[in-house]
Design a protein around this motif. Structure first.
Motif, PDB file in Angstrom:
ATOM      1  N   PHE A   1      -7.181  -3.742  -9.837  1.00 14.87           N
ATOM      2  CA  PHE A   1      -7.151  -2.749 -10.902  1.00 14.87           C
ATOM      3  C   PHE A   1      -5.810  -2.027 -10.909  1.00 14.87           C
ATOM      4  O   PHE A   1      -5.270  -1.678  -9.851  1.00 14.87           O
ATOM      5  N   THR A   2      -5.258  -1.829 -12.099  1.00 13.71           N
ATOM      6  CA  THR A   2      -3.996  -1.086 -12.260  1.00 13.71           C
ATOM      7  C   THR A   2      -4.258  -0.012 -13.319  1.00 13.71           C
ATOM      8  O   THR A   2      -4.420  -0.327 -14.490  1.00 13.71           O
ATOM      9  N   THR A   3      -4.296   1.227 -12.908  1.00 18.15           N
ATOM     10  CA  THR A   3      -4.746   2.285 -13.809  1.00 18.15           C
ATOM     11  C   THR A   3      -4.047   3.598 -13.510  1.00 18.15           C
ATOM     12  O   THR A   3      -3.530   3.797 -12.409  1.00 18.15           O
ATOM     13  N   ALA A   4      -4.058   4.477 -14.483  1.00 15.05           N
ATOM     14  CA  ALA A   4      -3.499   5.816 -14.292  1.00 15.05           C
ATOM     15  C   ALA A   4      -4.557   6.793 -13.774  1.00 15.05           C
ATOM     16  O   ALA A   4      -4.255   7.962 -13.541  1.00 15.05           O
ATOM     17  N   TYR A   5      -5.783   6.319 -13.601  1.00 16.15           N
ATOM     18  CA  TYR A   5      -6.897   7.207 -13.261  1.00 16.15           C
ATOM     19  C   TYR A   5      -7.469   6.874 -11.885  1.00 16.15           C
ATOM     20  O   TYR A   5      -8.042   5.798 -11.698  1.00 16.15           O
ATOM     21  N   PRO A   6      -7.352   7.790 -10.925  1.00 14.53           N
ATOM     22  CA  PRO A   6      -7.844   7.515  -9.569  1.00 14.53           C
ATOM     23  C   PRO A   6      -9.347   7.672  -9.416  1.00 14.53           C
ATOM     24  O   PRO A   6      -9.906   7.281  -8.396  1.00 14.53           O
ATOM     25  N   ASP A   7     -10.035   8.217 -10.420  1.00  9.68           N
ATOM     26  CA  ASP A   7     -11.426   8.599 -10.236  1.00  9.68           C
ATOM     27  C   ASP A   7     -12.434   7.468 -10.400  1.00  9.68           C
ATOM     28  O   ASP A   7     -13.643   7.706 -10.358  1.00  9.68           O
TER      29      ASP A   7
ATOM     30  N   ASP B   1      -8.099  -4.689  -4.800  1.00  9.98           N
ATOM     31  CA  ASP B   1      -7.304  -3.486  -4.578  1.00  9.98           C
ATOM     32  C   ASP B   1      -7.373  -2.621  -5.825  1.00  9.98           C
ATOM     33  O   ASP B   1      -7.842  -3.051  -6.889  1.00  9.98           O
ATOM     34  N   TYR B   2      -6.881  -1.395  -5.696  1.00  9.43           N
ATOM     35  CA  TYR B   2      -6.937  -0.399  -6.773  1.00  9.43           C
ATOM     36  C   TYR B   2      -5.607   0.338  -6.765  1.00  9.43           C
ATOM     37  O   TYR B   2      -5.341   1.137  -5.862  1.00  9.43           O
ATOM     38  N   LEU B   3      -4.745   0.055  -7.739  1.00 10.40           N
ATOM     39  CA  LEU B   3      -3.414   0.637  -7.797  1.00 10.40           C
ATOM     40  C   LEU B   3      -3.375   1.728  -8.860  1.00 10.40           C
ATOM     41  O   LEU B   3      -3.786   1.506  -9.999  1.00 10.40           O
ATOM     42  N   VAL B   4      -2.875   2.890  -8.482  1.00  2.27           N
ATOM     43  CA  VAL B   4      -2.760   4.006  -9.416  1.00  2.27           C
ATOM     44  C   VAL B   4      -1.313   4.088  -9.897  1.00  2.27           C
ATOM     45  O   VAL B   4      -0.380   4.177  -9.094  1.00  2.27           O
ATOM     46  N   LYS B   5      -1.125   4.031 -11.217  1.00  2.02           N
ATOM     47  CA  LYS B   5       0.208   4.068 -11.809  1.00  2.02           C
ATOM     48  C   LYS B   5       0.819   5.449 -11.630  1.00  2.02           C
ATOM     49  O   LYS B   5       0.099   6.454 -11.731  1.00  2.02           O
ATOM     50  N   PRO B   6       2.122   5.552 -11.411  1.00  2.00           N
ATOM     51  CA  PRO B   6       3.058   4.439 -11.191  1.00  2.00           C
ATOM     52  C   PRO B   6       3.008   3.983  -9.733  1.00  2.00           C
ATOM     53  O   PRO B   6       2.791   4.799  -8.837  1.00  2.00           O
ATOM     54  N   PHE B   7       3.188   2.698  -9.512  1.00  2.00           N
ATOM     55  CA  PHE B   7       3.207   2.165  -8.151  1.00  2.00           C
ATOM     56  C   PHE B   7       4.469   1.335  -7.960  1.00  2.00           C
ATOM     57  O   PHE B   7       5.085   0.871  -8.929  1.00  2.00           O
ATOM     58  N   SER B   8       4.863   1.166  -6.710  1.00  2.00           N
ATOM     59  CA  SER B   8       6.106   0.480  -6.380  1.00  2.00           C
ATOM     60  C   SER B   8       5.881  -1.024  -6.229  1.00  2.00           C
ATOM     61  O   SER B   8       4.743  -1.498  -6.110  1.00  2.00           O
ATOM     62  N   ALA B   9       6.971  -1.767  -6.179  1.00  2.00           N
ATOM     63  CA  ALA B   9       6.888  -3.210  -5.939  1.00  2.00           C
ATOM     64  C   ALA B   9       6.309  -3.491  -4.559  1.00  2.00           C
ATOM     65  O   ALA B   9       5.538  -4.443  -4.384  1.00  2.00           O
ATOM     66  N   ASP B  10       6.647  -2.657  -3.575  1.00  5.12           N
ATOM     67  CA  ASP B  10       6.115  -2.843  -2.224  1.00  5.12           C
ATOM     68  C   ASP B  10       4.596  -2.676  -2.212  1.00  5.12           C
ATOM     69  O   ASP B  10       3.876  -3.456  -1.583  1.00  5.12           O
ATOM     70  N   ARG B  11       4.120  -1.650  -2.903  1.00  5.04           N
ATOM     71  CA  ARG B  11       2.670  -1.430  -2.962  1.00  5.04           C
ATOM     72  C   ARG B  11       1.989  -2.586  -3.701  1.00  5.04           C
ATOM     73  O   ARG B  11       0.905  -3.043  -3.295  1.00  5.04           O
ATOM     74  N   LEU B  12       2.609  -3.075  -4.764  1.00  5.29           N
ATOM     75  CA  LEU B  12       2.066  -4.214  -5.504  1.00  5.29           C
ATOM     76  C   LEU B  12       2.036  -5.456  -4.626  1.00  5.29           C
ATOM     77  O   LEU B  12       1.061  -6.220  -4.640  1.00  5.29           O
ATOM     78  N   GLN B  13       3.077  -5.652  -3.846  1.00 10.68           N
ATOM     79  CA  GLN B  13       3.123  -6.824  -2.964  1.00 10.68           C
ATOM     80  C   GLN B  13       1.984  -6.790  -1.956  1.00 10.68           C
ATOM     81  O   GLN B  13       1.343  -7.817  -1.680  1.00 10.68           O
ATOM     82  N   ARG B  14       1.696  -5.611  -1.403  1.00 13.58           N
ATOM     83  CA  ARG B  14       0.595  -5.507  -0.449  1.00 13.58           C
ATOM     84  C   ARG B  14      -0.740  -5.826  -1.123  1.00 13.58           C
ATOM     85  O   ARG B  14      -1.610  -6.465  -0.534  1.00 13.58           O
ATOM     86  N   ALA B  15      -0.880  -5.392  -2.381  1.00 16.48           N
ATOM     87  CA  ALA B  15      -2.119  -5.675  -3.106  1.00 16.48           C
ATOM     88  C   ALA B  15      -2.280  -7.171  -3.347  1.00 16.48           C
ATOM     89  O   ALA B  15      -3.377  -7.725  -3.196  1.00 16.48           O
ATOM     90  N   VAL B  16      -1.189  -7.840  -3.715  1.00 14.25           N
ATOM     91  CA  VAL B  16      -1.233  -9.285  -3.954  1.00 14.25           C
ATOM     92  C   VAL B  16      -1.582 -10.023  -2.658  1.00 14.25           C
ATOM     93  O   VAL B  16      -2.410 -10.933  -2.648  1.00 14.25           O
TER      94      VAL B  16
ATOM     95  N   ALA C   1      -2.560  -6.704   4.046  1.00  4.72           N
ATOM     96  CA  ALA C   1      -1.781  -5.562   4.511  1.00  4.72           C
ATOM     97  C   ALA C   1      -2.698  -4.388   4.789  1.00  4.72           C
ATOM     98  O   ALA C   1      -3.683  -4.171   4.106  1.00  4.72           O
ATOM     99  N   ALA C   2      -2.360  -3.598   5.804  1.00  9.88           N
ATOM    100  CA  ALA C   2      -3.178  -2.458   6.179  1.00  9.88           C
ATOM    101  C   ALA C   2      -2.671  -1.211   5.479  1.00  9.88           C
ATOM    102  O   ALA C   2      -1.687  -1.225   4.771  1.00  9.88           O
ATOM    103  N   VAL C   3      -3.383  -0.115   5.711  1.00  5.15           N
ATOM    104  CA  VAL C   3      -2.958   1.168   5.181  1.00  5.15           C
ATOM    105  C   VAL C   3      -1.586   1.504   5.746  1.00  5.15           C
ATOM    106  O   VAL C   3      -1.292   1.216   6.900  1.00  5.15           O
ATOM    107  N   PRO C   4      -0.688   2.113   4.951  1.00  2.72           N
ATOM    108  CA  PRO C   4       0.630   2.468   5.458  1.00  2.72           C
ATOM    109  C   PRO C   4       0.531   3.307   6.716  1.00  2.72           C
ATOM    110  O   PRO C   4      -0.336   4.161   6.841  1.00  2.72           O
ATOM    111  N   GLU C   5       1.409   3.044   7.667  1.00  2.17           N
ATOM    112  CA  GLU C   5       1.419   3.811   8.903  1.00  2.17           C
ATOM    113  C   GLU C   5       1.852   5.240   8.634  1.00  2.17           C
ATOM    114  O   GLU C   5       2.601   5.516   7.705  1.00  2.17           O
TER     115      GLU C   5
END
Length: 266
Positions: free
Chosen positions: A86-92, A104-119, A139-143
């Motif tokens: 999911f790619t959305t502007a709404y976290p709820d 995965d659930y990506l909240v806009k705006p997101f980075s290429a790194d975050r997108l890569q982890r989702a893929v 990929a795990a949660v960011p350290e």
């Protein structure tokens, strides 16, 4: 052969931005775009996709409804159902999304790194689904070290929140949490460049974190060390601007505003 992807979003700029980020990430072939849920289902029935990047709020069918239909559909023998990101502007809607087995659930705006982890997580999930013995390397949660400008506690004061990711328990440092928001019995933690779900209620998180965290609203618990600005809105209430990458904004209830000002010394 690169995994084939479908982008579903009713806004052309959002589709273009996602295409651009996927080109930066590499390794994914975008072979279709849809502007609404009905178009998406037509395309999904005509071609086998590996990944679907799905917006939630669209005219007609929502992204959640599309994902629900995908989950209930029977795929032809030998064809794996696509992994949904999911790619959305709404976290709820995160809890509902993961209830539908979203990768995965990506909240806009997101980075290429975050997108890569989702893929990576989605493709690993697809491999695990087709071969139970396959090793999952999502990929795990960011350290906690990725949190910018968050002061460190001493070891005796260290508080960590357990998060379940891909069958593992990952410990998130309390200082890496920008804010927490209530989500239907769960809570969503906003980190500097990611969001994760936890099974704790907001009340339980408030008890665990304490210290420099403050309940600014019945639905929001904020790390005061990330507060950048206090902005009055047109109704005379306060809005916090936070010092994360998105400059997140959180509304402060009138009841909590005086205590917040005292805690911040303003």
């Amino acid at each position: 052969m690169h995994p084939r992807a479908l982008i579903v979003d009713d806004e052309a700029p959002a589709r273009e931005e996602l295409r651009f980020l996927l080109e930066e990430v590499g390794g994914v072939q975008v072979v279709g775009e849809a502007t609404n849920g009905e178009e998406a289902l037509l395309l999904l029935n005509s071609l086998a996709y590996d990944l679907v990047f799905l917006d939630i709020r669209m005219p007609g069918l929502t992204g959640l409804e599309v994902a629900q239909r995908l989950r209930g559909a029977s795929a032809p023998e030998g064809v794996r159902p696509p992994q949904v990101i999911f790619t959305t502007a709404y976290p709820d809607h995160a809890v509902e999304a993961f209830d539908l087995a979203a990768a995965d659930y990506l909240v806009k705006p997101f980075s290429a790194d975050r997108l890569q982890r989702a893929v990576q997580r989605a493709l690993a999930g697809a491999e695990a689904a087709s071969s139970p013995a396959a090793a999952v390397s999502a990929a795990a949660v960011p350290e906690p070290a990725q949190a910018e400008a968050a002061p460190r506690r001493n070891a005796q004061q260290l508080v960590r929140i357990p998060v379940q990711k891909d069958g593992r328990t990952v410990l998130v440092d309390g200082d890496a949490i920008v804010y927490a928001v209530a989500a239907r019995g769960y809570a969503s933690l906003k980190l500097t460049d990611d969001r994760v779900l936890v099974s704790f209620s907001l009340n339980e998180l408030e008890r665990r974190l304490q210290g420099h965290f403050f309940r600014v609203h019945r639905s929001y618990l904020v790390n005061l060390r990330y507060v950048r600005e206090l902005v009055p809105d047109f109704r005379g209430a306060l809005v916090l601007v936070l010092n994360d990458r998105q400059r997140s904004r959180v509304e402060v209830s009138r009841r909590h505003a005086p205590e917040l000002r005292r805690r911040l010394g303003v």
